[in-house]
Design a protein around this motif. Sequence first.
Motif, short mmCIF file in Angstrom:
data_model
loop_
_atom_site.label_atom_id
_atom_site.label_comp_id
_atom_site.label_asym_id
_atom_site.label_seq_id
_atom_site.Cartn_x
_atom_site.Cartn_y
_atom_site.Cartn_z
N SER A 164 -1.26 -3.72 5.58
CA SER A 164 -1.43 -2.47 6.34
C SER A 164 -1.12 -1.25 5.50
O SER A 164 -1.72 -0.19 5.68
CB SER A 164 -0.52 -2.48 7.58
OG SER A 164 -0.95 -3.46 8.49
N ILE A 165 -0.19 -1.38 4.58
CA ILE A 165 0.15 -0.27 3.70
C ILE A 165 -0.84 -0.18 2.55
O ILE A 165 -1.31 0.89 2.20
CB ILE A 165 1.60 -0.44 3.15
CG1 ILE A 165 2.59 -0.31 4.29
CG2 ILE A 165 1.89 0.57 2.04
CD1 ILE A 165 3.99 -0.75 3.94
N PHE A 166 -1.21 -1.31 1.99
CA PHE A 166 -2.05 -1.35 0.79
C PHE A 166 -3.52 -1.08 1.09
O PHE A 166 -4.22 -0.47 0.30
CB PHE A 166 -1.88 -2.71 0.09
CG PHE A 166 -2.26 -2.69 -1.35
CD1 PHE A 166 -1.44 -2.11 -2.29
CD2 PHE A 166 -3.46 -3.23 -1.77
CE1 PHE A 166 -1.78 -2.08 -3.63
CE2 PHE A 166 -3.82 -3.22 -3.11
CZ PHE A 166 -2.98 -2.64 -4.04
N ASN A 167 -3.99 -1.54 2.23
CA ASN A 167 -5.38 -1.37 2.63
C ASN A 167 -5.42 -0.56 3.93
O ASN A 167 -5.12 -1.09 4.99
CB ASN A 167 -6.04 -2.74 2.83
CG ASN A 167 -7.46 -2.65 3.36
OD1 ASN A 167 -8.00 -1.58 3.58
ND2 ASN A 167 -8.07 -3.80 3.60
N PRO A 168 -5.79 0.70 3.87
CA PRO A 168 -5.74 1.55 5.07
C PRO A 168 -6.66 1.09 6.20
O PRO A 168 -6.50 1.52 7.34
CB PRO A 168 -6.17 2.93 4.56
CG PRO A 168 -6.87 2.68 3.28
CD PRO A 168 -6.30 1.41 2.70
#
Length: 167
Positions: A124-128
Amino acid sequence: MRLNIINIAITGFRGYKDEVVYSFKDRTFIKGDNGLGKSSIGEAITWCLTGCDMWGNEKATTKLVNDSKPKVTSVVMECYLDGETMTITRRKKGSSQDVFIDDKKSNTNELSNLIFKSKDLFLSIFNPYYFPELTPKAAKELLSSVLVPIKRDEIFKELGDYLTRSE
């Protein structure tokens, strides 16, 4: 917890047949024309840490291997974890896949516990685009797992006399 990537060596991964090493600073911008491998760097980081692609698909490993079918696909990531240097390696040879932390054989669960709370949180943080694709129930569970509950009294204290004003 703070993770800073120092460099990453990618071999036999997506468009990278031979080893390519990228170095990172505190702030690194990756830019270039289409088809040059920008997304592959993100996929390599994600695969190294989680064993899946940027969408959380663990079965996607075969799609991440270079089309020339290399003998070994590997991603070696040197990083600082809370100021301590460590090297994380994920290697796929044939049908087997191995994970190493500082040259010591490990596994994805141990790596996950060491670096991030959950795969869903990392993705969730790495891939918006990952979080909006979660089901409402899974998204709520994820947020509930990371957000600290606030006591009702603290909320009222923060609102102060706003609640007592009459308009």
